[in-house]
Design an enzyme around this catalytic site. Sequence first.
Site, PDB file in Angstrom:
ATOM      1  CE1 TYR A  73      -3.424  -3.075   0.908  1.00 11.82           C
ATOM      2  CE2 TYR A  73      -4.528  -1.164   0.486  1.00 11.82           C
ATOM      3  CZ  TYR A  73      -4.534  -2.315   0.506  1.00 11.82           C
ATOM      4  OH  TYR A  73      -6.317  -3.074   0.650  1.00 11.82           O
TER       5      TYR A  73
ATOM      6  CE  LYS B  41       2.492 -18.231  -2.075  1.00 14.62           C
ATOM      7  NZ  LYS B  41       1.608 -19.579  -1.616  1.00 14.62           N
TER       8      LYS B  41
ATOM      9  CG  ASP C 214      -1.377 -20.840  -0.443  1.00 15.04           C
ATOM     10  OD1 ASP C 214      -0.834 -20.114   0.256  1.00 15.04           O
ATOM     11  OD2 ASP C 214      -0.969 -21.747  -1.779  1.00 15.04           O
TER      12      ASP C 214
ATOM     13  CG  ASP D   7      -7.889  -5.109   1.422  1.00 12.97           C
ATOM     14  OD1 ASP D   7      -9.014  -4.515   2.386  1.00 12.97           O
ATOM     15  OD2 ASP D   7      -8.054  -4.457   0.571  1.00 12.97           O
TER      16      ASP D   7
ATOM     17  CG  ASP E 135     -12.994  -7.330   2.134  1.00  9.47           C
ATOM     18  OD1 ASP E 135     -13.733  -6.871   2.931  1.00  9.47           O
ATOM     19  OD2 ASP E 135     -14.063  -7.237   0.055  1.00  9.47           O
TER      20      ASP E 135
HETATM   21  C1  IPM Z   1     -10.073  -1.513   3.381  1.00  8.65           C
HETATM   22  C2  IPM Z   1     -10.284  -0.796   2.829  1.00  8.65           C
HETATM   23  C3  IPM Z   1      -9.553   0.012   1.949  1.00  8.65           C
HETATM   24  C4  IPM Z   1      -8.052  -0.961   2.113  1.00  8.65           C
HETATM   25  C5  IPM Z   1      -9.763   1.113   1.029  1.00  8.65           C
HETATM   26  C6  IPM Z   1     -11.175   1.416   0.291  1.00  8.65           C
HETATM   27  C7  IPM Z   1      -8.683   1.583   0.588  1.00  8.65           C
HETATM   28  O1  IPM Z   1     -10.630  -1.917   1.594  1.00  8.65           O
HETATM   29  O2  IPM Z   1     -10.394  -0.760   3.864  1.00  8.65           O
HETATM   30  O3  IPM Z   1     -10.156  -2.812   3.731  1.00  8.65           O
HETATM   31  O4  IPM Z   1      -7.922  -1.222   0.646  1.00  8.65           O
HETATM   32  O5  IPM Z   1      -7.706  -0.928   2.659  1.00  8.65           O
HETATM   33 MG    MG Z   2     -10.735  -3.818   2.154  1.00  7.59          MG
END
Ligand code: IPM
Ligand code: MG
Length: 359
Positions: free
Chosen positions: A142, A193, A225, A249, A253
């Site tokens: 990032y 990894k 993975d 990240d 999700d």
């Molecule tokens: C998160 C989001 C952010 C990230 C985006 C919106 C930049 O996906 O907070 O997980 O990638 O960190």
């Molecule tokens: Mg995210």
Amino acid sequence: MKLKIAVLAGDGIGPEIMEQGVAVMSAVADKFGHDVSYKDALCGAHAIDEVGDPFPEETFQTCMDADAVLFASVGDPKFDNNPSAKVRPEQGLLAMRKKLGLYANIRPVETFDCLVHKSPLKDELVKGADFICIRELTGGMYFGKKQEPTVNADGIEDALDTNYYSRPEVERILRVGYQYARQRRKHLTVVDKANVLASSRLWRKVAQEIMGEYPDVTTDFMYVDNAAMRMIQEPKFFDVMVTENTFGDILTDEGSCITGSMGLLPSASTGEHTPVFEPIHGSWPQGKGLNIANPLAQILSVAMLYEYFGLKEEGSLIREAVNASLDQNVRTPEIQVEGGAKYGTKEVGKWIVDYIRNK
Ligand code: IPM
Ligand code: MG
């Protein structure tokens, strides 16, 4: 306690869920006699439109002057499919993380029994799953050296992101992982990894060096993975996982959807300066202005905020109110049971505020 809160409502559904978060925060403050003050500040697409910067200096100062930041969400579709946009709302979020030194992102993955059926996984796999992902938030790809798409000397277009990590960055986040593991079921999984990436080998090396300082915690190592697979095969395996920015990240999700309730998960980002509390979901532009967004992740972020300041009872009362609202089917449409009454963002928020006031 006296608390100064910077309120960054952002874009999309952000302002609507924030209104409910602030209302709940105030109801709890009244009940327990805390003196909470709020200051709004611009961020995201909203800030780009108003002042041309997704995280303006004034917002940064408001955050620095506050005890905590309550953040909602940023993002606007008008930027999404435009790779050449010079500024993007998400840059505001990244700038905030970097400037406030928020290196530790704490994302709990909790299940609510009454919502287990919403999970894409079988009930028996999900029921009782409860883990925390600790995501490193100010390093890795990032923030490493970048080169935007450019035509190189050979006439080929290329681009570059660098997954840079230094020992101090790795060590401090691993120690956060150990602290959380110690307060929970004493099991830390370091996700990397290391079979391929040099940066991951640094993570593993540092972890192997410091794990001896935490003999009460079981440490194990898992390739990312494999971790992605294990999370859906056996989510209950995990207690605390710690990982780099990009892996975190992606895995969070995945984690948020296994519980069946992405709209319910809060998070905390802590580090060198003011801590930030925010839902893990995004700005859901399609839901904007419709009074249908679920305010619970924002409200639970307020619980995390109180708990961060050692105000456990305050946090518990919010959690109790949230659970009660779910039990009584006071729910926004995406989690409402068939034939259940219609509640919007405002109605759910108000129900929770009333519950707290009447308690
Ligand atoms: C998160 C989001 C952010 C990230 C985006 C919106 C930049 O996906 O907070 O997980 O990638 O960190
Ligand atoms: Mg995210």
